[in-house]
Design a protein around this motif. Structure first.
Motif, PDB file in Angstrom:
ATOM      1  N   UNK A   1      10.571  -2.804   3.994  1.00 26.46           N
ATOM      2  CA  UNK A   1      10.962  -1.707   4.873  1.00 26.46           C
ATOM      3  C   UNK A   1      10.261  -0.399   4.591  1.00 26.46           C
ATOM      4  N   UNK A   2       9.440  -0.328   3.543  1.00 27.02           N
ATOM      5  CA  UNK A   2       8.671   0.877   3.243  1.00 27.02           C
ATOM      6  C   UNK A   2       7.273   0.449   2.811  1.00 27.02           C
ATOM      7  N   UNK A   3       6.373   1.413   2.715  1.00 19.69           N
ATOM      8  CA  UNK A   3       5.008   1.084   2.332  1.00 19.69           C
ATOM      9  C   UNK A   3       4.926   0.736   0.850  1.00 19.69           C
ATOM     10  N   UNK A   4       4.031  -0.206   0.540  1.00 16.91           N
ATOM     11  CA  UNK A   4       3.760  -0.552  -0.859  1.00 16.91           C
ATOM     12  C   UNK A   4       2.733   0.407  -1.451  1.00 16.91           C
ATOM     13  N   UNK A   5       2.844   0.649  -2.749  1.00 12.54           N
ATOM     14  CA  UNK A   5       1.734   1.210  -3.506  1.00 12.54           C
ATOM     15  C   UNK A   5       0.836   0.038  -3.888  1.00 12.54           C
ATOM     16  N   UNK A   6      -0.440   0.118  -3.510  1.00  5.68           N
ATOM     17  CA  UNK A   6      -1.377  -0.964  -3.781  1.00  5.68           C
ATOM     18  C   UNK A   6      -2.239  -0.647  -4.991  1.00  5.68           C
ATOM     19  N   UNK A   7      -2.537  -1.686  -5.779  1.00  8.33           N
ATOM     20  CA  UNK A   7      -3.353  -1.545  -6.987  1.00  8.33           C
ATOM     21  C   UNK A   7      -4.564  -2.460  -6.838  1.00  8.33           C
ATOM     22  N   UNK A   8      -5.748  -1.891  -6.615  1.00  9.01           N
ATOM     23  CA  UNK A   8      -6.940  -2.736  -6.450  1.00  9.01           C
ATOM     24  C   UNK A   8      -7.250  -3.512  -7.728  1.00  9.01           C
ATOM     25  N   UNK A   9      -7.708  -4.736  -7.544  1.00  6.23           N
ATOM     26  CA  UNK A   9      -8.081  -5.577  -8.680  1.00  6.23           C
ATOM     27  C   UNK A   9      -9.570  -5.421  -8.968  1.00  6.23           C
ATOM     28  N   UNK A  10      -9.914  -5.137 -10.214  1.00  4.88           N
ATOM     29  CA  UNK A  10     -11.323  -5.024 -10.597  1.00  4.88           C
ATOM     30  C   UNK A  10     -11.973  -6.401 -10.691  1.00  4.88           C
ATOM     31  N   UNK A  11     -11.222  -7.390 -11.193  1.00  8.14           N
ATOM     32  CA  UNK A  11     -11.814  -8.714 -11.432  1.00  8.14           C
ATOM     33  C   UNK A  11     -11.775  -9.609 -10.201  1.00  8.14           C
ATOM     34  N   UNK A  12     -11.040  -9.184  -9.166  1.00 14.57           N
ATOM     35  CA  UNK A  12     -10.992  -9.946  -7.917  1.00 14.57           C
ATOM     36  C   UNK A  12     -11.353  -9.003  -6.774  1.00 14.57           C
ATOM     37  N   UNK A  13     -12.622  -8.813  -6.500  1.00  9.86           N
ATOM     38  CA  UNK A  13     -13.065  -7.829  -5.509  1.00  9.86           C
ATOM     39  C   UNK A  13     -12.380  -8.002  -4.158  1.00  9.86           C
ATOM     40  N   UNK A  14     -11.921  -6.854  -3.620  1.00  8.71           N
ATOM     41  CA  UNK A  14     -11.299  -6.856  -2.309  1.00  8.71           C
ATOM     42  C   UNK A  14      -9.842  -7.261  -2.309  1.00  8.71           C
ATOM     43  N   UNK A  15      -9.291  -7.602  -3.466  1.00  8.49           N
ATOM     44  CA  UNK A  15      -7.894  -8.028  -3.540  1.00  8.49           C
ATOM     45  C   UNK A  15      -7.058  -6.966  -4.256  1.00  8.49           C
ATOM     46  N   UNK A  16      -5.776  -6.911  -3.898  1.00  5.21           N
ATOM     47  CA  UNK A  16      -4.874  -5.888  -4.447  1.00  5.21           C
ATOM     48  C   UNK A  16      -3.563  -6.497  -4.911  1.00  5.21           C
ATOM     49  N   UNK A  17      -3.017  -5.900  -5.931  1.00  3.18           N
ATOM     50  CA  UNK A  17      -1.623  -6.110  -6.279  1.00  3.18           C
ATOM     51  C   UNK A  17      -0.790  -5.061  -5.539  1.00  3.18           C
ATOM     52  N   UNK A  18       0.514  -5.239  -5.553  1.00  2.60           N
ATOM     53  CA  UNK A  18       1.430  -4.193  -5.084  1.00  2.60           C
ATOM     54  C   UNK A  18       2.398  -3.876  -6.205  1.00  2.60           C
ATOM     55  N   UNK A  19       2.774  -2.598  -6.314  1.00  2.00           N
ATOM     56  CA  UNK A  19       3.864  -2.242  -7.220  1.00  2.00           C
ATOM     57  C   UNK A  19       5.174  -2.624  -6.535  1.00  2.00           C
ATOM     58  N   UNK A  20       6.148  -3.155  -7.274  1.00  8.12           N
ATOM     59  CA  UNK A  20       7.344  -3.720  -6.632  1.00  8.12           C
ATOM     60  C   UNK A  20       8.250  -2.652  -6.024  1.00  8.12           C
ATOM     61  N   UNK A  21       8.645  -2.876  -4.769  1.00 14.39           N
ATOM     62  CA  UNK A  21       9.692  -2.054  -4.174  1.00 14.39           C
ATOM     63  C   UNK A  21      11.050  -2.455  -4.716  1.00 14.39           C
ATOM     64  N   UNK A  22      11.162  -3.692  -5.161  1.00 18.83           N
ATOM     65  CA  UNK A  22      12.350  -4.193  -5.859  1.00 18.83           C
ATOM     66  C   UNK A  22      11.957  -5.532  -6.462  1.00 18.83           C
ATOM     67  N   UNK A  23      12.748  -6.053  -7.410  1.00 18.58           N
ATOM     68  CA  UNK A  23      12.456  -7.380  -7.960  1.00 18.58           C
ATOM     69  C   UNK A  23      13.066  -8.508  -7.121  1.00 18.58           C
ATOM     70  N   UNK A  24      13.272  -8.270  -5.821  1.00 21.93           N
ATOM     71  CA  UNK A  24      14.073  -9.149  -4.977  1.00 21.93           C
ATOM     72  C   UNK A  24      13.701 -10.630  -5.103  1.00 21.93           C
ATOM     73  N   UNK A  25      12.448 -10.975  -4.816  1.00 25.31           N
ATOM     74  CA  UNK A  25      12.077 -12.391  -4.798  1.00 25.31           C
ATOM     75  C   UNK A  25      12.107 -12.972  -6.200  1.00 25.31           C
TER      76      UNK A  25
END
Length: 591
Positions: A184-208
């Protein structure tokens, strides 16, 4: 323990029991008073203040010279003897202010420049501007009020851990670098150095993750979780926040609510308040009908009433015109208010700010009804409205989407008058039976009311495929004095139902596999009935500390513009650092 090589006590821990003792102290100079060769210093640490007495009779000349020149907020080490203060200077409310330390040795260990903002304030003296205080947060955090808030926060966290551990919950950490999920809100994205073009997200919650833990057989989980949401800020919102997160297996709604009530009861007890459990329940529909909001303040009445069935032929045309178009005439009866015209105008402004075209009002006196709303209401409605002399009828006509927030705003403004809310009241409530889906006001699309892992109410499953907007959710919110403390739900455990919810939200089968395949596979591997909750811990600490903003209970908060002024974050990243992450910034578009 406070005792170390450099000190025997904390300043605020000294009392009458220490009179005659030789002590070593360390702390910050809070104030200095020079009385013709005799110098008094207030020394401060996190436990409080103690007075240092520097007198030629017992203080060496070098120490006396330092005492006469030391700047406020400098850090010193002290040795001396504890004695009772003279009677006029004693403060029996604070043990350390009944005694003083006769200084025999004084050493500077951390000289301070002139503080950019004052730490010591005289009674009635205003604080520096908040932006300045956030810029010089180290100095701001030395204020006893903020230190008390953060010390309380510590005790509240430990109490939460103790409560949940005693109830058989296991504290388990979940990842901070995660996969984006629809929260329901925007994620903070963290670009991956070792996987070009791919990102992690910081968790909005530990829901899953907490649901996966239930499917893994851990039965009861909790975590003091750090969460991140890239959304617009308010006084009670921060981009990074802390929640008391929990999940349990083989539970129904009542079991989860009982656990959360135990946590909240103990949190309030830790702050010195006794609250009764269980909390009363209101359905979402009932809360909206009676209070105009799904987080009502139940410390006072002033409930909303539907007046539509009282409207007669004598009512104004605009009232009649609104009723057939899904509109209603709804109002509040305010008794014993003696509202002035200025106050009535203020209530009208509150209603307009919430979207109403205006506020209709009429006052009942011994001679009958009077006011600008008399003609609008009509004689039939007023004849059916029985109120004591001096009472006022305040109303708005239109669709519920407008009348609910408008009358909530009026109710809230009325409650600010003296004698409406009595201090010390603790009005908790559960709001249950939320709609599973709601319509986005800007796009008209149906979206999940909370998150797509919430189970539909079992009585409404039949509508999921054909009329999903009729479905209620097994979702529940905890509300306190008009504040939402947290929310939770019973989760979907049938992968077919989970896929149906995704499909209604426009998530294709292919996208479901890409984004949630791991969850659907876990559900298909055998999922116990489970549910959970997340309490906004920062908000709890704010309310129990009596603070007006989350920033007063967080050590290093962000501003409402999402900036950390004390360190200057966020910053522009160099092209070299961006290149290492396979990123580049977009140039300004032209043309």
């Amino acid at each position: 323990m406070a005792s170390t090589t450099l000190r025997t006590h904390r300043c605020g821990a000294l009392s009458r029991a220490d009179v005659g003792s030789k002590v070593r102290l360390g702390g910050w100079i809070h104030r200095r008073r020079d009385l013709g060769g005799i110098v008094f210093l207030d020394l401060r640490d996190r436990d409080g203040l103690v007075q240092l007495a520097c007198n030629p009779l017992w203080t060496p000349a070098a120490a006396l010279t330092l005492a006469a020149s030391v700047g406020v907020e400098s850090v010193v080490l002290v040795e001396g003897e504890v004695t009772l203060r003279d009677e006029p200077g004693r403060d029996p409310k604070l043990a350390s202010r009944e005694v003083e330390v006769r200084v025999s040795r004084l050493r500077m260990v951390g000289a301070a420049a002139t503080p950019a903002i004052p730490v010591a304030r005289r009674e009635g003296e205003e604080l520096a501007a908040e932006e300045l205080r956030l810029q010089y947060r180290v100095l701001d955090l030395r204020r006893p009020e903020l230190q008390a808030n953060l010390i309380m926060r510590h005790h509240l966290l430990q109490r939460a851990r103790r409560t949940l551990s005693d109830l058989g919950f296991l504290e388990i950490e979940t990842p901070i670098l995660t996969k984006p999920t629809p929260e329901g809100a925007r994620d903070f994205l963290v670009p991956s150095r070792v996987h070009p073009g791919e990102c992690y997200a910081l968790p909005q919650s530990p829901q899953i993750y907490k649901q996966l833990l239930m499917m893994s057989g851990f039965d009861r989980y909790f975590q003091i979780a750090r969460c991140f949401r890239d959304e617009d800020l308010r006084a009670d919102r921060q981009p990074e926040f802390t929640q008391i997160d929990l999940e349990a297996s083989f539970v129904a709604e009542a079991d989860v609510l009982a656990v959360v009530e135990a946590v909240l009861r103990d949190q309030w007890a830790e702050a010195g308040h006794l609250v009764a459990v269980p909390f009363p329940h209101l359905t979402h529909r009932e809360a909206m009908e009676r209070f105009g909001i799904d987080k009502p303040d139940l410390r006072f009445g002033l409930e909303i009433t539907d007046l539509s069935d009282r409207v007669g032929p004598g009512a104004a045309p605009f009232v009649h015109d609104a009723l057939p178009r899904n509109g209603r005439l709804r109002g509040i009866v305010a008794e014993d208010t003696a509202l002035s015209r200025k106050e009535i105008d203020s209530l009208a402004d509150a209603a307009k700010s919430a979207g109403a075209g205006g506020l209709l009002w009429a006052r009942f006196e011994d001679a009958g009804w009077e006011g600008q709303g008399v003609k609008a209401f009509g004689p039939e409605l007023l004849a059916q409205t029985v109120v004591p002399s001096g009472a006022m009828l305040l109303a708005v006509v239109g669709a519920d989407a407008m009348t609910s927030p408008a009358l909530h705003a009026v109710r809230t403004r009325l409650a600010q008058r003296p004698g409406i809310i009595f201090p010390g009241r603790h009005a908790f409530a559960w709001i249950v039976d939320f709609p599973l889906f709601e319509q986005d006001q800007s796009t008209g699309e149906w979206v999940f009311t909370h998150h797509p892992f919430t189970s539909p109410h079992p009585d409404d499953i039949e509508f999921l495929e054909t009329e999903p907007w009729r479905c209620r959710a097994l979702h529940y919110d905890a509300v306190y004095n008009g504040n939402e403390l947290g929310s939770g739900s019973i989760r979907i455990t049938d992968p077919v139902i989970q896929a149906t919810v995704f499909r209604f939200l426009g998530i294709s089968a292919e996208e479901q596999r890409n984004r949630f395949g791991f969850l659907l596979d876990a559900l298909a591997s055998g999922a116990p009935p489970h549910g959970g909750f997340a309490l906004g811990f920062d908000r709890i600490a704010m309310l129990l500390a009596g603070a007006s903003s989350l920033r007063d209970v967080i050590a290093f908060p962000k501003t409402t513009a999402a900036r950390a002024l004390f360190e200057g974050a966020p910053i522009t990243v160099s092209a070299k650092d961006l290149a290492a992450l396979h990123l580049r910034t977009l140039g300004k578009e032209t043309g």
